[in-house]
Design a protein around this motif. Structure first.
Motif, PDB file in Angstrom:
ATOM      1  N   VAL A 132      40.647  47.921  41.917  1.00  0.00           N
ATOM      2  CA  VAL A 132      39.448  47.128  42.730  1.00  0.00           C
ATOM      3  C   VAL A 132      41.092  47.177  43.878  1.00  0.00           C
ATOM      4  O   VAL A 132      42.414  47.583  43.461  1.00  0.00           O
ATOM      5  CB  VAL A 132      40.065  46.056  41.915  1.00  0.00           C
ATOM      6  N   ASN A 133      41.008  46.574  44.903  1.00  0.00           N
ATOM      7  CA  ASN A 133      42.500  46.667  45.657  1.00  0.00           C
ATOM      8  C   ASN A 133      42.873  45.119  46.012  1.00  0.00           C
ATOM      9  O   ASN A 133      42.075  44.304  46.258  1.00  0.00           O
ATOM     10  CB  ASN A 133      41.932  46.885  47.724  1.00  0.00           C
ATOM     11  N   ASN A 134      43.581  44.917  46.055  1.00  0.00           N
ATOM     12  CA  ASN A 134      44.305  43.352  46.739  1.00  0.00           C
ATOM     13  C   ASN A 134      43.654  43.071  47.868  1.00  0.00           C
ATOM     14  O   ASN A 134      43.653  43.664  49.099  1.00  0.00           O
ATOM     15  CB  ASN A 134      46.122  43.705  46.498  1.00  0.00           C
ATOM     16  N   ALA A 152      40.868  39.236  42.909  1.00  0.00           N
ATOM     17  CA  ALA A 152      40.644  40.211  44.587  1.00  0.00           C
ATOM     18  C   ALA A 152      39.852  38.524  44.878  1.00  0.00           C
ATOM     19  O   ALA A 152      39.781  38.697  46.205  1.00  0.00           O
ATOM     20  CB  ALA A 152      40.516  41.358  44.513  1.00  0.00           C
ATOM     21  N   ALA A 153      38.333  38.433  44.052  1.00  0.00           N
ATOM     22  CA  ALA A 153      37.295  37.692  44.247  1.00  0.00           C
ATOM     23  C   ALA A 153      37.335  36.152  44.473  1.00  0.00           C
ATOM     24  O   ALA A 153      37.091  35.248  45.012  1.00  0.00           O
ATOM     25  CB  ALA A 153      36.388  37.277  43.412  1.00  0.00           C
ATOM     26  N   ILE A 154      38.743  35.382  44.041  1.00  0.00           N
ATOM     27  CA  ILE A 154      39.042  34.180  44.031  1.00  0.00           C
ATOM     28  C   ILE A 154      39.794  33.718  46.051  1.00  0.00           C
ATOM     29  O   ILE A 154      39.378  33.347  46.812  1.00  0.00           O
ATOM     30  CB  ILE A 154      40.074  33.684  42.908  1.00  0.00           C
ATOM     31  N   GLN A 210      49.033  38.047  35.162  1.00  0.00           N
ATOM     32  CA  GLN A 210      49.711  38.419  36.343  1.00  0.00           C
ATOM     33  C   GLN A 210      48.915  38.979  37.979  1.00  0.00           C
ATOM     34  O   GLN A 210      49.100  38.855  38.864  1.00  0.00           O
ATOM     35  CB  GLN A 210      50.172  40.168  36.244  1.00  0.00           C
ATOM     36  N   PRO A 211      47.442  38.516  37.322  1.00  0.00           N
ATOM     37  CA  PRO A 211      46.616  39.103  38.934  1.00  0.00           C
ATOM     38  C   PRO A 211      46.610  38.108  39.125  1.00  0.00           C
ATOM     39  O   PRO A 211      46.877  37.688  40.489  1.00  0.00           O
ATOM     40  CB  PRO A 211      45.141  39.061  37.659  1.00  0.00           C
ATOM     41  N   ALA A 212      47.177  36.632  38.776  1.00  0.00           N
ATOM     42  CA  ALA A 212      47.388  35.430  39.670  1.00  0.00           C
ATOM     43  C   ALA A 212      48.462  35.609  40.731  1.00  0.00           C
ATOM     44  O   ALA A 212      48.557  34.833  41.756  1.00  0.00           O
ATOM     45  CB  ALA A 212      46.936  33.988  38.944  1.00  0.00           C
ATOM     46  N   HIS A 213      49.096  36.199  40.041  1.00  0.00           N
ATOM     47  CA  HIS A 213      50.628  36.267  40.914  1.00  0.00           C
ATOM     48  C   HIS A 213      50.548  36.662  41.671  1.00  0.00           C
ATOM     49  O   HIS A 213      50.957  36.882  43.215  1.00  0.00           O
ATOM     50  CB  HIS A 213      52.099  36.818  39.655  1.00  0.00           C
ATOM     51  N   PHE A 214      50.201  38.007  41.322  1.00  0.00           N
ATOM     52  CA  PHE A 214      49.593  39.103  43.050  1.00  0.00           C
ATOM     53  C   PHE A 214      49.044  38.560  43.738  1.00  0.00           C
ATOM     54  O   PHE A 214      49.378  39.524  44.832  1.00  0.00           O
ATOM     55  CB  PHE A 214      49.447  40.607  41.980  1.00  0.00           C
ATOM     56  N   CYS A 215      48.050  37.680  43.428  1.00  0.00           N
ATOM     57  CA  CYS A 215      47.055  37.483  44.497  1.00  0.00           C
ATOM     58  C   CYS A 215      47.184  36.520  44.602  1.00  0.00           C
ATOM     59  O   CYS A 215      45.900  35.702  45.945  1.00  0.00           O
ATOM     60  CB  CYS A 215      45.459  38.009  43.532  1.00  0.00           C
ATOM     61  N   GLY A 216      48.471  35.570  44.781  1.00  0.00           N
ATOM     62  CA  GLY A 216      48.024  34.252  45.527  1.00  0.00           C
ATOM     63  C   GLY A 216      48.020  33.009  44.769  1.00  0.00           C
ATOM     64  O   GLY A 216      47.369  32.119  45.028  1.00  0.00           O
ATOM     65  N   ILE A 217      46.887  33.240  43.450  1.00  0.00           N
ATOM     66  CA  ILE A 217      46.244  31.792  43.306  1.00  0.00           C
ATOM     67  C   ILE A 217      46.469  31.881  41.761  1.00  0.00           C
ATOM     68  O   ILE A 217      47.317  31.872  41.680  1.00  0.00           O
ATOM     69  CB  ILE A 217      44.707  32.435  43.139  1.00  0.00           C
ATOM     70  N   GLY A 219      54.694  39.597  52.966  1.00  0.00           N
ATOM     71  CA  GLY A 219      53.552  39.230  52.997  1.00  0.00           C
ATOM     72  C   GLY A 219      52.540  39.171  51.653  1.00  0.00           C
ATOM     73  O   GLY A 219      51.749  38.681  51.647  1.00  0.00           O
ATOM     74  N   LEU A 220      53.445  39.496  50.458  1.00  0.00           N
ATOM     75  CA  LEU A 220      52.694  39.941  49.132  1.00  0.00           C
ATOM     76  C   LEU A 220      53.134  37.885  48.142  1.00  0.00           C
ATOM     77  O   LEU A 220      54.262  37.608  48.380  1.00  0.00           O
ATOM     78  CB  LEU A 220      53.308  40.760  48.708  1.00  0.00           C
ATOM     79  N   PRO A 221      52.016  38.178  47.884  1.00  0.00           N
ATOM     80  CA  PRO A 221      52.130  36.388  46.903  1.00  0.00           C
ATOM     81  C   PRO A 221      53.217  36.804  45.984  1.00  0.00           C
ATOM     82  O   PRO A 221      53.499  37.823  45.253  1.00  0.00           O
ATOM     83  CB  PRO A 221      50.564  36.351  46.606  1.00  0.00           C
ATOM     84  N   ILE A 222      53.801  35.661  45.781  1.00  0.00           N
ATOM     85  CA  ILE A 222      54.671  35.424  44.615  1.00  0.00           C
ATOM     86  C   ILE A 222      54.410  34.297  43.963  1.00  0.00           C
ATOM     87  O   ILE A 222      53.766  33.127  44.077  1.00  0.00           O
ATOM     88  CB  ILE A 222      56.363  34.918  45.314  1.00  0.00           C
TER      89      ILE A 222
END
Length: 492
Positions: free
Chosen positions: A142-144, A161-163, A182-189, A455-458
């Protein structure tokens, strides 16, 4: 179409009820978004298009007859590929389960379907719920969506990633060691881990099919979404006692107090001792504290009087006891896990390796588990839960980092990661700030608060008192209105 696929699940449900849009039109919009973007993200690993289309047509016909199936009538959702779905393959990212077709839905899947949700497909995961990336031997990685060279995190990798990319409005997922947060943090959701034992885990892998019920602590079920409102609705639909799982207490959800944010007592940290946080994350969390203070909120910089090192060790001991009989015994899965432990224990600066020491904690238990050792570990956990309960008594919520870094580039599981100028073991980077709250069972929300220079989410973790999820979500909603807000990746 792009606006429709980025609407919240609650908005979509209202639009369908009000006949502003049909369930079929909503489904078609998501299918078009998936067709356009999923091949580069690999977020959805099993698409159930035919059944979803049939269900959407039935949802529209039901509304014409005056029937309402529930709060998510006609809304498509996705489900992490660790939850059993009747007649739809559930692989858990393991070769040993690549052809597994469950006969029944997991309890939480059944509850969302009963509320009118339409299962669009299953989202990709780390193999057998392992690791902090979306890597397995069944599907492509899976890619960000913010940068395809980076991981979306894990193990709710495809869901996050889907959200973020508008492939789904709501993803049902799980968290045993940060796999929602952790995925929420990495993907900005947005992501939410409820109190331990609030939501049934019946039909979740692990345990692998046929294994005894071992995952009796720390595994929680929650959601990923683009709004806190959706997380709140999801919890209300999936929480509650389960006849198939008697250790899920019939504790009713709390009622939020509706107090103004300015009357709350909020604590915050940008770093704990022993666990360094990247400077960019610390800076953004500090800016959050400034914004909240300017909005009239009472904040205090504070670190809990809590033994984080003991919590790290106790978490991994208890995880070893939970997983030893719940995981796959296939030789390939065992080899993979041992290789991961070796890399995690051998890479990173020496002092951090000594603090982490996953092989030294987990392997002795895996090779020689004892009933006495299990009960001793549970007793240690009880003490740490009491510590955290006491520490949080004075606060309405506690703000802290989600991980030591933002999303990192794809790599082999167990490979050390740079935190500014320090090399830190893989599991510690993503686990240090999340596993304490799996161990103690406290609920935690993640909201997006900013971006790195590239430009990566926090994201930021908001922790509350046990069994007070609705109060926590209300506080998080108020904080989000001051400092947060979902932003879609530019290419979607």
């Amino acid at each position: 179409m792009s606006d429709l696929v980025f609407a919240s699940a609650c908005q979509l449900a209202q639009m369908i009820r009000d006949r502003q849009v049909s369930a079929v039109e909503v489904l078609d919009a998501y299918l078009a978004q998936i067709a356009k973007h999923n091949s580069k993200l690999n977020a959805i690993c099993t698409l159930d298009e035919n059944n979803a289309r049939s269900a959407a047509k039935q949802a529209d016909e039901a509304l014409l007859r005056g029937e309402n199936w529930g709060a998510l009538h006609g809304v498509p959702i996705t489900v992490k590929d660790l939850f059993e779905t009747a007649g739809l393959r559930t692989t858990a990212g393991s070769i040993s389960l690549k052809d597994y077709l469950p006969q029944h839905d997991a309890t939480v899947v059944k509850r969302l379907r009963s509320a009118g949700a339409i299962l669009l497909g299953k989202t990709n995961v780390g193999d057998l719920a392992g690791g902090y990336q979306g890597l397995n031997d069944v599907f492509p990685r899976v890619n960000n969506p913010w940068n395809l060279s980076y991981t979306p995190g894990g193990t709710s990798s495809g869901g996050a990633a889907a959200i973020a990319a508008g492939l789904s409005p709501l993803d049902l997922c799980s968290d045993f060691g940060g796999s929602i947060r952790q995925p929420a943090h990495f993907c900005g959701i947005y992501g939410f881990k409820p109190t331990d034992r609030r939501v049934p885990t019946t039909g979740h892998i692990p345990e692998v099919p046929g294994a005894p019920h071992c995952m009796r602590q720390m595994l929680t079920v929650g959601g990923l979404a683009r709004s806190i409102e959706d997380l709140s609705l999801c919890l209300q639909l999936i929480a509650g006692a389960d006849i198939a799982q008697p250790d899920i207490s019939p504790v009713p959800l709390d009622q939020p107090s509706d107090r103004l944010l300015q009357t709350r007592q909020i604590a915050w940290s940008d770093e704990w001792s022993f666990y360094p946080v990247a400077g960019e994350i610390k800076s953004v969390i500090q800016s959050v504290a400034t914004k909240l203070t300017e909005a009239g909120v009472t904040l205090k910089k504070w670190v809990p009087n809590f033994d984080f090192l003991a919590a790290w060790q106790t978490y991994y001991k208890l995880a070893a006891y939970n997983l030893i009989y719940a995981q796959s015994l296939a030789a390939s899965d065992i080899r993979k896990q041992l290789s991961f432990l070796f890399r995690d224990g051998m890479q990173g600066d020496r002092n951090f390796r000594k603090l982490g020491n996953l092989p030294g904690i987990g392997l002795p238990i895996s090779l020689n588990p004892t009933l006495k050792g299990y009960f001793e570990t549970l007793t240690e956990r009880d003490s740490l839960i009491a510590q955290m309960d006491e520490a949080l008594t004075q606060w309405d919520a506690y703000l802290c980092p989600v991980a030591m870094t933002s999303a990192f580039t794809h790599r082999e599981r167990g490979t050390a990661i740079q935190v500014d100028n320090r090399s830190v073991p893989y599991s510690m980077v993503s686990g240090a700030y999340v596993v304490p709250f799996n161990l103690t069972g406290h609920p935690a929300v993640v909201i997006p608060i900013g971006k790195t220079q590239n430009g990566l989410p926090i994201g930021m973790q908001i922790v509350g008192k046990r069994w007070q999820e609705m109060e926590l979500l209300a506080i998080a909603q108020d904080i989000d209105q001051v400092v947060g807000g979902f932003q879609r990746p530019s290419e979607y």
